[in-house]
Design a protein around this motif. Structure first.
Motif, PDB file in Angstrom:
ATOM      1  N   ILE A 110      69.115  16.882  16.030  1.00  0.00           N
ATOM      2  CA  ILE A 110      68.959  15.935  17.136  1.00  0.00           C
ATOM      3  C   ILE A 110      70.006  16.217  18.210  1.00  0.00           C
ATOM      4  O   ILE A 110      69.706  16.172  19.408  1.00  0.00           O
ATOM      5  N   GLN A 111      71.241  16.526  17.797  1.00  0.00           N
ATOM      6  CA  GLN A 111      72.292  16.839  18.766  1.00  0.00           C
ATOM      7  C   GLN A 111      71.923  18.086  19.576  1.00  0.00           C
ATOM      8  O   GLN A 111      72.186  18.148  20.778  1.00  0.00           O
ATOM      9  N   GLU A 112      71.319  19.066  18.917  1.00  0.00           N
ATOM     10  CA  GLU A 112      70.861  20.261  19.635  1.00  0.00           C
ATOM     11  C   GLU A 112      69.802  19.887  20.660  1.00  0.00           C
ATOM     12  O   GLU A 112      69.796  20.401  21.784  1.00  0.00           O
ATOM     13  N   ARG A 113      68.916  18.982  20.287  1.00  0.00           N
ATOM     14  CA  ARG A 113      67.876  18.528  21.210  1.00  0.00           C
ATOM     15  C   ARG A 113      68.489  17.799  22.396  1.00  0.00           C
ATOM     16  O   ARG A 113      68.029  17.947  23.525  1.00  0.00           O
ATOM     17  N   VAL A 114      69.522  17.007  22.157  1.00  0.00           N
ATOM     18  CA  VAL A 114      70.226  16.332  23.254  1.00  0.00           C
ATOM     19  C   VAL A 114      70.758  17.377  24.229  1.00  0.00           C
ATOM     20  O   VAL A 114      70.614  17.235  25.444  1.00  0.00           O
ATOM     21  N   GLY A 115      71.364  18.427  23.693  1.00  0.00           N
ATOM     22  CA  GLY A 115      71.874  19.511  24.541  1.00  0.00           C
ATOM     23  C   GLY A 115      70.770  20.158  25.362  1.00  0.00           C
ATOM     24  O   GLY A 115      70.943  20.435  26.561  1.00  0.00           O
ATOM     25  N   GLU A 116      69.614  20.383  24.745  1.00  0.00           N
ATOM     26  CA  GLU A 116      68.470  20.955  25.466  1.00  0.00           C
ATOM     27  C   GLU A 116      68.021  20.030  26.584  1.00  0.00           C
ATOM     28  O   GLU A 116      67.745  20.475  27.704  1.00  0.00           O
ATOM     29  N   LEU A 117      67.927  18.744  26.282  1.00  0.00           N
ATOM     30  CA  LEU A 117      67.508  17.773  27.299  1.00  0.00           C
ATOM     31  C   LEU A 117      68.481  17.745  28.461  1.00  0.00           C
ATOM     32  O   LEU A 117      68.069  17.676  29.631  1.00  0.00           O
ATOM     33  N   GLU A 118      69.767  17.814  28.164  1.00  0.00           N
ATOM     34  CA  GLU A 118      70.768  17.785  29.227  1.00  0.00           C
ATOM     35  C   GLU A 118      70.726  19.050  30.077  1.00  0.00           C
ATOM     36  O   GLU A 118      70.974  18.992  31.279  1.00  0.00           O
ATOM     37  N   ARG A 119      70.403  20.180  29.461  1.00  0.00           N
ATOM     38  CA  ARG A 119      70.271  21.419  30.240  1.00  0.00           C
ATOM     39  C   ARG A 119      69.012  21.384  31.096  1.00  0.00           C
ATOM     40  O   ARG A 119      69.021  21.850  32.237  1.00  0.00           O
ATOM     41  N   GLU A 120      67.924  20.841  30.543  1.00  0.00           N
ATOM     42  CA  GLU A 120      66.657  20.781  31.271  1.00  0.00           C
ATOM     43  C   GLU A 120      66.689  19.727  32.374  1.00  0.00           C
ATOM     44  O   GLU A 120      66.081  19.909  33.429  1.00  0.00           O
ATOM     45  N   GLU A 121      67.355  18.635  32.111  1.00  0.00           N
ATOM     46  CA  GLU A 121      67.401  17.501  33.043  1.00  0.00           C
ATOM     47  C   GLU A 121      68.862  17.101  33.259  1.00  0.00           C
ATOM     48  O   GLU A 121      69.364  16.187  32.616  1.00  0.00           O
ATOM     49  N   PRO A 122      69.564  17.773  34.169  1.00  0.00           N
ATOM     50  CA  PRO A 122      70.990  17.527  34.358  1.00  0.00           C
ATOM     51  C   PRO A 122      71.357  16.073  34.666  1.00  0.00           C
ATOM     52  O   PRO A 122      72.462  15.640  34.376  1.00  0.00           O
ATOM     53  N   GLN A 123      70.419  15.310  35.199  1.00  0.00           N
ATOM     54  CA  GLN A 123      70.727  13.907  35.524  1.00  0.00           C
ATOM     55  C   GLN A 123      70.968  13.065  34.271  1.00  0.00           C
ATOM     56  O   GLN A 123      71.483  11.957  34.366  1.00  0.00           O
ATOM     57  N   TYR A 124      70.615  13.577  33.075  1.00  0.00           N
ATOM     58  CA  TYR A 124      70.803  12.823  31.841  1.00  0.00           C
ATOM     59  C   TYR A 124      72.147  13.076  31.179  1.00  0.00           C
ATOM     60  O   TYR A 124      72.440  12.498  30.148  1.00  0.00           O
ATOM     61  N   ARG A 125      72.956  13.953  31.745  1.00  0.00           N
ATOM     62  CA  ARG A 125      74.255  14.242  31.138  1.00  0.00           C
ATOM     63  C   ARG A 125      75.128  12.998  31.148  1.00  0.00           C
ATOM     64  O   ARG A 125      75.202  12.284  32.145  1.00  0.00           O
ATOM     65  N   GLY A 126      75.786  12.781  30.017  1.00  0.00           N
ATOM     66  CA  GLY A 126      76.765  11.716  29.938  1.00  0.00           C
ATOM     67  C   GLY A 126      76.208  10.334  29.670  1.00  0.00           C
ATOM     68  O   GLY A 126      76.965   9.391  29.547  1.00  0.00           O
ATOM     69  N   PHE A 127      74.900  10.174  29.567  1.00  0.00           N
ATOM     70  CA  PHE A 127      74.354   8.836  29.292  1.00  0.00           C
ATOM     71  C   PHE A 127      74.485   8.504  27.833  1.00  0.00           C
ATOM     72  O   PHE A 127      74.416   9.277  26.978  1.00  0.00           O
TER      73      PHE A 127
END
Length: 68
Positions: free
Chosen positions: A51-68
């Motif tokens: 799941i943590q890896e998926r979070v990293g993928e989401l943050e790379r794909e959608e930079p606006q989600y970083r840090g939420f």
């Protein structure tokens, strides 16, 4: 709530579950229960890492989600 925040919430819940299982494994006196709790904790740990890896993928794909 966005998909990214839902995935992060899931990751946080899994970490809490992992900690709870670890705590129970340390406190129990029965060796069989201790073994089962430890094995379950290890499986939850693997899922948490995925799941943590998926979070990293989401943050790379959608930079606006970083840090939420």
């Amino acid at each position: 709530m966005t998909i990214a925040s839902d995935v992060k919430q899931c990751a946080a819940s899994l970490k809490g579950l992992e900690a709870g299982l670890s705590n129970l494994a340390l406190r129990t006196q029965d060796d069989e229960s201790k073994r089962i709790l430890h094995e379950t904790m290890m499986k939850v740990s693997e899922v948490t890492k995925d799941i943590q890896e998926r979070v990293g993928e989401l943050e790379r794909e959608e930079p606006q989600y970083r840090g939420f």
